[in-house]
Design a protein around this motif. Structure first.
Motif, short mmCIF file in Angstrom:
data_model
loop_
_atom_site.label_atom_id
_atom_site.label_comp_id
_atom_site.label_asym_id
_atom_site.label_seq_id
_atom_site.Cartn_x
_atom_site.Cartn_y
_atom_site.Cartn_z
N THR A 1 -6.69 -7.34 38.68
CA THR A 1 -6.00 -7.37 37.33
C THR A 1 -5.53 -9.00 37.17
N THR A 2 -5.93 -9.58 36.18
CA THR A 2 -5.47 -11.02 35.51
C THR A 2 -3.96 -10.74 35.31
N LEU A 3 -3.37 -11.86 35.45
CA LEU A 3 -1.79 -11.93 34.85
C LEU A 3 -1.76 -11.78 33.22
N PRO A 4 -0.68 -11.60 32.97
CA PRO A 4 -0.46 -11.64 31.52
C PRO A 4 -0.22 -12.95 30.98
N ASP A 5 -0.43 -13.14 29.86
CA ASP A 5 -0.24 -14.54 29.20
C ASP A 5 1.28 -15.15 29.52
N THR A 6 1.53 -16.13 29.55
CA THR A 6 2.84 -16.76 29.77
C THR A 6 4.05 -16.16 28.47
N PRO A 7 5.05 -15.61 28.81
CA PRO A 7 6.11 -14.75 28.09
C PRO A 7 6.62 -16.15 27.15
N HIS A 8 7.08 -15.84 25.76
CA HIS A 8 7.38 -16.83 24.95
C HIS A 8 8.92 -17.09 25.40
N LYS A 9 9.20 -18.57 24.91
CA LYS A 9 10.71 -18.98 25.27
C LYS A 9 11.59 -18.22 24.41
N LEU B 1 24.73 -21.90 30.99
CA LEU B 1 23.78 -20.19 31.14
C LEU B 1 22.51 -20.64 30.48
N LYS B 2 21.42 -20.29 31.07
CA LYS B 2 20.04 -20.25 30.41
C LYS B 2 19.30 -19.17 31.00
N VAL B 3 18.39 -18.68 30.32
CA VAL B 3 17.36 -17.46 30.76
C VAL B 3 16.20 -17.72 30.41
N ARG B 4 15.19 -16.88 31.10
CA ARG B 4 13.63 -17.15 30.72
C ARG B 4 13.21 -15.65 31.08
N LEU B 5 12.14 -15.43 30.44
CA LEU B 5 11.43 -14.04 30.34
C LEU B 5 10.33 -14.23 31.28
N PHE B 6 10.24 -13.06 32.19
CA PHE B 6 8.93 -13.13 33.14
C PHE B 6 8.09 -11.72 32.75
N ARG C 1 4.52 -12.58 39.46
CA ARG C 1 5.19 -12.70 38.20
C ARG C 1 4.75 -13.88 37.35
N VAL C 2 4.57 -13.97 35.95
CA VAL C 2 4.37 -15.03 35.30
C VAL C 2 5.76 -15.51 34.43
N TYR C 3 6.40 -16.39 34.53
CA TYR C 3 7.50 -16.84 33.99
C TYR C 3 7.37 -17.89 32.60
N GLY C 4 8.21 -17.44 31.75
CA GLY C 4 8.10 -18.20 30.63
C GLY C 4 8.88 -19.61 30.46
N PRO C 5 9.12 -20.28 29.79
CA PRO C 5 9.94 -21.25 29.84
C PRO C 5 11.33 -20.88 29.66
N TRP C 6 12.16 -21.87 30.21
CA TRP C 6 13.68 -21.85 30.06
C TRP C 6 14.25 -21.65 28.70
#
Length: 408
Positions: free
Chosen positions: A221-229, A296-301, A308-313
């Protein structure tokens, strides 16, 4: 794998001769329609032909061979379908077809038994199927690794006696790759999609190569696209209890491209204080120390099969729960004091007639100041007998950028 096809060549019972010097336009279309195993356990393929020129073809003349330049006459048929049998498995063959116009009965009686070539096809490549009858003593192990959103890599241990490996689709009807090593990278794939492929060892012979039966089906299974910021509107600090410092960190996924989020709390110099993960839309409780600045900062995955594929911070939020805020009023003004933090860039003191909304900046002071006197609201003198509400908001220098405190 496939149903056995009944193969055979249908030949005309009388000889057909070509007329010398007739132009041969590419007016015949040839297409492979199937492949399988004949009753003798050999391979074969079937194909159809269509004459697209002027008039009607009475029959077809078939040529085939193992290379494009060495075609031999297979026979003449009066139908538009043909099957070839007794061939090698997992081989490529080449076919060319001529469309024919037969002589009439009167012409034959008159001794003019000549037929016209109406047109011919290009040389078309055909293929026989993989042989499932060959057994192996050792099949080897396989694995999938290095998945991205558009690719993955197959690896396997070598199979004893194998000269190479075919990479095919799941039913082994389409060859995707042909390698002599024990690794293959599939590229140009669709994100977040499951693929089933087969790794099939083969051995070479003088007449071609034979694929083996103990193939291995791999699912990748290919990974998802990188989540949005994450925007500042998508994560917040809520349910703040100013007395004990407890609050809830919350991030939401407004675009539906994530499984969860990671949060990170650091000091002003970037040293991590706390980090963790949560499901998107589910808050994380944390107890903040009073009068201490937090970044504080967050990023989606997005997560598939544990990868896991992480989006930008996100951009940062500042959090500092100020203490010892006191307000004292007299007939003309209000005095506001608080416990200062010299690490802040500056403070703004805000005032409003409404406890929740309508706050206006009354004073802006340096970080070393911890006391201000307010005598105006909205550029007008304070009115005696009116209840006013005051707030302190600090501003901080984070990596050269001034960030307002989210708690005020």
């Amino acid at each position: 794998m496939k149903k056995k096809l009944i193969f055979g060549m249908i030949c005309m019972c009388f000889m057909i001769l070509s007329v010398p010097g007739v132009a041969k336009a590419k007016e015949v279309t040839v297409e492979q329609t199937g492949s399988g195993t004949d009753t003798a356990g050999k391979a074969g393929f079937a194909f159809s032909m269509t004459y697209n020129g002027t008039g009607t073809a009475d029959g077809y003349r078939i040529y085939y061979g193992e290379t494009k330049d060495s075609l031999s006459l297979a026979g003449d048929i009066s139908v538009n379908e043909m099957t070839m049998t007794g061939l090698e498995f997992a081989r490529k063959y080449y076919v060319r077809v001529e469309a024919l116009k037969y002589s009439t009965a009167l012409e034959v009686m008159a001794g003019k038994d000549e037929s016209q070539v109406l047109g011919e096809s290009d040389v078309v490549e055909m293929a026989t199927p993989i042989d499932e009858a060959v057994e192996w003593k050792e099949s080897g192990s396989t694995a999938v690794k290095d998945e991205t959103s558009t690719s993955f890599t197959l690896t396997w241990s070598s199979v004893k006696g194998a000269d190479g490996y075919l990479i095919t689709n799941q039913d082994r009807s389409i060859v995707i790759g042909d390698v002599t090593t024990t690794t293959y990278q599939a590229t140009g794939l669709t994100p977040n999609t499951t693929y089933a492929v087969a790794v099939v060892p083969y051995v070479l012979s003088e007449s071609g190569y034979h694929a083996t039966k103990p193939y291995t089906i791999l699912t990748a299974t290919t990974l998802p696209d990188t989540p949005h910021k994450v925007s500042l509107n998508e994560f917040s600090l809520s349910k703040l209890n100013a007395k004990n410092g407890k609050a809830t960190i919350l991030a939401v996924d407004t675009q539906g491209d994530a499984s969860g989020y990671e949060y990170q709390l650091t000091n002003l110099k970037g040293k991590e204080i706390k980090s963790g993960t949560s499901i998107a839309g589910k808050g994380v409780s944390y107890q903040f120390k009073k009068n201490k600045p937090y970044v504080l900062k967050v990023r989606l995955f997005a997560e598939v099969n544990g990868n896991r594929v992480y989006g930008p911070w996100s951009d940062v939020r500042m959090i500092c729960i100020h203490t010892k805020i006191k307000c004292k009023g007299n007939k003309k003004n209000i005095t506001v004091t608080w416990k200062k933090n010299k690490k802040a860039a500056y403070y703004k003191v805000l005032i409003s007639k409404n406890k929740k909304t309508g706050y206006k900046v009354a004073k802006k002071v340096k970080s070393k100041v911890s006391k201000v006197v307010i005598n105006k609201y909205n550029k007008k003198p304070l009115v005696r007998g009116i209840r006013y509400y005051e707030r302190i908001r600090s501003y901080w220098n984070v990596n050269g950028k001034i960030v307002a405190n989210s708690v005020f």
